[in-house]
Design a protein around this motif. Structure first.
Motif, PDB file in Angstrom:
ATOM      1  N   ARG A   1       6.322   4.176   0.337  1.00  0.00           N
ATOM      2  CA  ARG A   1       5.591   4.159   1.601  1.00  0.00           C
ATOM      3  C   ARG A   1       4.359   5.062   1.569  1.00  0.00           C
ATOM      4  NH1 ARG A   1       7.759   1.340   5.648  1.00  0.00           N
ATOM      5  NH2 ARG A   1       9.999   0.850   5.645  1.00  0.00           N
ATOM      6  N   GLU A   2       4.355   6.068   0.715  1.00  0.00           N
ATOM      7  CA  GLU A   2       3.180   6.928   0.609  1.00  0.00           C
ATOM      8  C   GLU A   2       1.940   6.141   0.215  1.00  0.00           C
ATOM      9  OE1 GLU A   2       3.799  10.238  -1.931  1.00  0.00           O
ATOM     10  OE2 GLU A   2       5.298  11.180  -0.660  1.00  0.00           O
ATOM     11  N   LEU A   3       2.130   5.062  -0.532  1.00  0.00           N
ATOM     12  CA  LEU A   3       0.984   4.249  -0.946  1.00  0.00           C
ATOM     13  C   LEU A   3       0.281   3.640   0.261  1.00  0.00           C
ATOM     14  CD1 LEU A   3       2.459   2.359  -4.049  1.00  0.00           C
ATOM     15  CD2 LEU A   3       1.080   4.446  -4.022  1.00  0.00           C
ATOM     16  N   GLY A   4       1.049   3.351   1.306  1.00  0.00           N
ATOM     17  CA  GLY A   4       0.467   2.717   2.486  1.00  0.00           C
ATOM     18  C   GLY A   4      -0.305   3.659   3.372  1.00  0.00           C
TER      19      GLY A   4
ATOM     20  N   GLU B   1      -6.212  -0.247   0.491  1.00  0.00           N
ATOM     21  CA  GLU B   1      -5.373  -1.331   0.981  1.00  0.00           C
ATOM     22  C   GLU B   1      -4.260  -1.620  -0.029  1.00  0.00           C
ATOM     23  OE1 GLU B   1      -5.717  -6.047   2.356  1.00  0.00           O
ATOM     24  OE2 GLU B   1      -7.125  -5.190   0.901  1.00  0.00           O
ATOM     25  N   VAL B   2      -3.057  -1.855   0.449  1.00  0.00           N
ATOM     26  CA  VAL B   2      -1.931  -2.236  -0.402  1.00  0.00           C
ATOM     27  C   VAL B   2      -1.621  -3.708  -0.154  1.00  0.00           C
ATOM     28  CG1 VAL B   2       0.482  -1.817  -0.991  1.00  0.00           C
ATOM     29  CG2 VAL B   2      -0.985   0.095  -0.319  1.00  0.00           C
ATOM     30  N   THR B   3      -1.554  -4.487  -1.233  1.00  0.00           N
ATOM     31  CA  THR B   3      -1.239  -5.907  -1.088  1.00  0.00           C
ATOM     32  C   THR B   3      -0.007  -6.264  -1.913  1.00  0.00           C
ATOM     33  OG1 THR B   3      -2.598  -6.669  -2.964  1.00  0.00           O
ATOM     34  CG2 THR B   3      -3.698  -6.404  -0.826  1.00  0.00           C
ATOM     35  N   VAL B   4       0.739  -7.245  -1.419  1.00  0.00           N
ATOM     36  CA  VAL B   4       1.925  -7.765  -2.092  1.00  0.00           C
ATOM     37  C   VAL B   4       1.871  -9.288  -2.005  1.00  0.00           C
ATOM     38  CG1 VAL B   4       4.448  -7.754  -2.189  1.00  0.00           C
ATOM     39  CG2 VAL B   4       3.236  -5.725  -1.378  1.00  0.00           C
TER      40      VAL B   4
ATOM     41  N   GLU C   1      11.980  -4.268   2.599  1.00  0.00           N
ATOM     42  CA  GLU C   1      11.418  -4.348   3.954  1.00  0.00           C
ATOM     43  C   GLU C   1       9.983  -3.835   3.982  1.00  0.00           C
ATOM     44  OE1 GLU C   1      14.210  -2.054   6.154  1.00  0.00           O
ATOM     45  OE2 GLU C   1      15.674  -3.689   6.358  1.00  0.00           O
ATOM     46  N   ALA C   2       9.722  -2.724   3.278  1.00  0.00           N
ATOM     47  CA  ALA C   2       8.357  -2.188   3.220  1.00  0.00           C
ATOM     48  C   ALA C   2       7.409  -3.168   2.541  1.00  0.00           C
ATOM     49  CB  ALA C   2       8.348  -0.852   2.480  1.00  0.00           C
ATOM     50  N   LEU C   3       7.865  -3.775   1.454  1.00  0.00           N
ATOM     51  CA  LEU C   3       7.028  -4.735   0.731  1.00  0.00           C
ATOM     52  C   LEU C   3       6.743  -5.968   1.582  1.00  0.00           C
ATOM     53  CD1 LEU C   3       8.790  -4.395  -2.726  1.00  0.00           C
ATOM     54  CD2 LEU C   3       6.475  -3.641  -2.200  1.00  0.00           C
ATOM     55  N   ARG C   4       7.734  -6.447   2.306  1.00  0.00           N
ATOM     56  CA  ARG C   4       7.525  -7.620   3.163  1.00  0.00           C
ATOM     57  C   ARG C   4       6.542  -7.314   4.284  1.00  0.00           C
ATOM     58  NH1 ARG C   4      13.360 -10.786   3.822  1.00  0.00           N
ATOM     59  NH2 ARG C   4      13.423 -11.574   1.675  1.00  0.00           N
TER      60      ARG C   4
ATOM     61  N   ARG D   1      -8.081  -0.875  -3.729  1.00  0.00           N
ATOM     62  CA  ARG D   1      -6.926  -1.732  -3.458  1.00  0.00           C
ATOM     63  C   ARG D   1      -5.827  -1.457  -4.471  1.00  0.00           C
ATOM     64  NH1 ARG D   1      -9.428  -6.010  -3.323  1.00  0.00           N
ATOM     65  NH2 ARG D   1      -9.437  -6.378  -1.064  1.00  0.00           N
ATOM     66  N   ILE D   2      -4.598  -1.387  -3.974  1.00  0.00           N
ATOM     67  CA  ILE D   2      -3.411  -1.328  -4.829  1.00  0.00           C
ATOM     68  C   ILE D   2      -2.700  -2.656  -4.704  1.00  0.00           C
ATOM     69  CG2 ILE D   2      -1.167  -0.237  -5.198  1.00  0.00           C
ATOM     70  CD1 ILE D   2      -2.352   2.335  -4.019  1.00  0.00           C
ATOM     71  N   ARG D   3      -2.483  -3.320  -5.815  1.00  0.00           N
ATOM     72  CA  ARG D   3      -1.778  -4.605  -5.817  1.00  0.00           C
ATOM     73  C   ARG D   3      -0.413  -4.414  -6.474  1.00  0.00           C
ATOM     74  NH1 ARG D   3      -4.964  -9.712  -7.726  1.00  0.00           N
ATOM     75  NH2 ARG D   3      -3.310 -10.596  -6.425  1.00  0.00           N
ATOM     76  N   LEU D   4       0.648  -4.620  -5.718  1.00  0.00           N
ATOM     77  CA  LEU D   4       2.003  -4.519  -6.238  1.00  0.00           C
ATOM     78  C   LEU D   4       2.448  -5.901  -6.690  1.00  0.00           C
ATOM     79  CD1 LEU D   4       3.564  -2.152  -3.532  1.00  0.00           C
ATOM     80  CD2 LEU D   4       2.384  -1.562  -5.646  1.00  0.00           C
ATOM     81  N   ARG D   5       2.762  -6.015  -7.974  1.00  0.00           N
ATOM     82  CA  ARG D   5       3.092  -7.313  -8.572  1.00  0.00           C
ATOM     83  C   ARG D   5       4.493  -7.283  -9.171  1.00  0.00           C
ATOM     84  NH1 ARG D   5      -1.105 -10.474 -10.032  1.00  0.00           N
ATOM     85  NH2 ARG D   5       0.540 -12.057  -9.904  1.00  0.00           N
ATOM     86  N   PHE D   6       5.165  -8.420  -9.159  1.00  0.00           N
ATOM     87  CA  PHE D   6       6.530  -8.514  -9.658  1.00  0.00           C
ATOM     88  C   PHE D   6       6.692  -9.790 -10.477  1.00  0.00           C
ATOM     89  CE2 PHE D   6       6.631  -5.993  -5.795  1.00  0.00           C
ATOM     90  CZ  PHE D   6       7.347  -4.885  -6.203  1.00  0.00           C
TER      91      PHE D   6
END
Length: 443
Positions: free
Chosen positions: A208-211, A217-220, A244-247, A260-265
């Motif tokens: 959550r600190e990333l947000g 901006e944080v994107t998923v 829940e945070a990612l959603r 921008r931070i892009r979280l990828r999986f």
């Protein structure tokens, strides 16, 4: 009197020393460290903006200031120029090795050794002012970075890459690293995991600190979240909160931000691609859940531009010179903390921390680990002898080693406070051997 050497002054070493002096009034403990500064990864592995975790130094300090505990910095054990393990064993009734897991796991893919490809630990050491770290130009010409891994260290380096001067200036980050990070032209960071969000190893607080990072901006990717077969309601609490945070981030409309931070999986790195003499991109294979908690390749690929790649896929123990080592587990073979040589306990030799159990758990996990080892050591004490021995410092000096005492460390602290005052900041870490030893020598 029972003289014990504890090699390593991080949490596992300090908890070992604490257990020893609390449980036996005749124990005298020397805590040895290769560096002139104590606290191990608490000083050199915790991000400078994590003041709450760094405050653990206060409790470790209490241990090292105990009347029957002595800090001896600048003492290398084993290796070139170091004190041989056999000689150390002669100076003390018992030795406990708390040397951690100093190596990083590698990806084992083509291009991993290209310029611009580093372990996260190398990057962390640089911004944490470790004296062995070099200013390797991590961010020179970098517009986009890829962090491979989805644990707390990966979150730390991702956050540090986009931190601004306003947030970093009040910390103890070395001035050169502060200047480099705040002048960086980096615009985008991709933090990538080969499995899904339900398997990520970061904690929700870290995530959550990333947000909350200014101007970022944080994107998923919604499609990647949808690939995860896990029902959030059935997950353990931490994983459920992570999902829940990612959603929540995935549902937000796009915003305009400088970074921008892009979280990828569900992306597995297969190759680092070269461009202009260094890393230019990372080639990933799309993965899919295999129904057994793992993933399988799909044969579909994606290339992510990046001039900096940081791998954060775990630590690994390094064979301590003069001790047995299990390369499969990256640990020293032991039984209840007793070092095993050819399957038999070696009198007076013990291990605690990551070199004993592998790089698992959190800082607090070292407490029960140290307690088990100390229980074994004290049970062996009658066979180890408790007779008077010469002060081991004299033996170290005879071997050409002049330890940095606690007063030397206090002098380093004063020098760092004075440096911060000159720079108009608070405490600022000294980041090279000459400065550290010069300050310690002034004591």
């Amino acid at each position: 009197m029972l003289r014990v050497a504890v090699v390593g002054s991080g949490p596992s070493g300090c908890y070992t020393a604490q257990n020893l002096v609390q449980r036996d009034a005749e124990v005298r403990v020397d805590v040895l460290d290769r560096l002139p500064c104590p606290y191990g990864l608490v000083r050199y592995g915790v991000a400078p903006d994590h003041e709450k975790i760094k405050s653990l130094q206060s409790s470790l300090r209490t241990v090292l200031e105990h009347e029957r505990v002595r800090f001896l910095g600048g003492v290398r054990v084993g290796g070139p120029g170091g004190l041989p393990v056999e000689r150390l064993r002669q100076l003390y009734h018992a030795v406990v090795y708390c040397v951690g897991a100093a190596a990083d796991r590698r990806l084992g893919i083509p291009g991993e050794d290209l310029p611009g490809s580093w372990s996260a630990t190398e990057f962390v050491s640089w911004y944490s002012a470790h004296p062995d770290a070099a200013d390797a130009g991590f961010l020179r010409g970098v517009r986009s970075a890829v962090v491979i891994g989805v644990g707390n260290v990966a979150v730390d380096v991702t956050r540090m890459l986009v931190r601004g001067a306003t947030e970093l200036r009040p910390t103890d980050i070395p001035q050169a690293a502060l200047d480099t990070l705040t002048a960086s032209g980096l615009c985008e960071v991709h933090m990538v995991g080969r499995r899904g969000p339900a398997q990520a190893r970061f904690t929700t607080k870290e995530l959550r600190e990333l947000g909350g990072l200014p101007g970022t901006e944080v994107t998923v990717e919604k499609d990647e979240l949808a690939l995860d077969p896990a029902d959030p309601g059935s997950l353990p609490a931490v994983q459920r909160r992570n999902v829940e945070a990612l959603r929540d981030w995935a549902a937000r409309p796009a915003a305009t931000a400088a970074r921008r931070i892009r979280l990828r999986f569900f992306l597995r790195p297969v190759e680092l691609l070269a461009e202009g003499g260094g890393v230019g991109a990372v080639r990933f294979e799309r993965t899919a859940p295999d129904g057994r908690g793992g993933v399988t390749g799909t044969g579909r690929y994606e290339e992510v531009p990046a001039q900096l790649v940081l791998r954060s896929v775990g630590y690994r123990g390094v064979p301590p010179d003069g001790l047995p080592f299990d390369p499969a587990g990256g640990t020293v073979p032991h039984e209840g903390g007793r070092v095993l040589r050819n399957g038999t306990p070696s009198p007076g030799e013990y291990v605690a921390g990551w070199i004993k159990r592998g790089p698992t758990g959190v800082i607090g996990t070292n407490r029960p680990c140290a307690k088990e080892t100390v229980t074994s050591l004290l049970a062996d004490a009658p066979a180890l002898g408790r007779g008077d021995r010469p002060d081991p410092v004299e033996g170290l000096r005879a071997a050409g080693i002049e330890p940095v005492p606690w007063t030397g460390w206090l002098a380093i602290e004063r020098a760092e406070a004075e440096l911060g005052a000159r720079l108009g900041r608070s405490v600022v870490k000294l980041s090279d051997w000459a400065a550290l030893l010069g300050a310690a020598g002034a004591a």
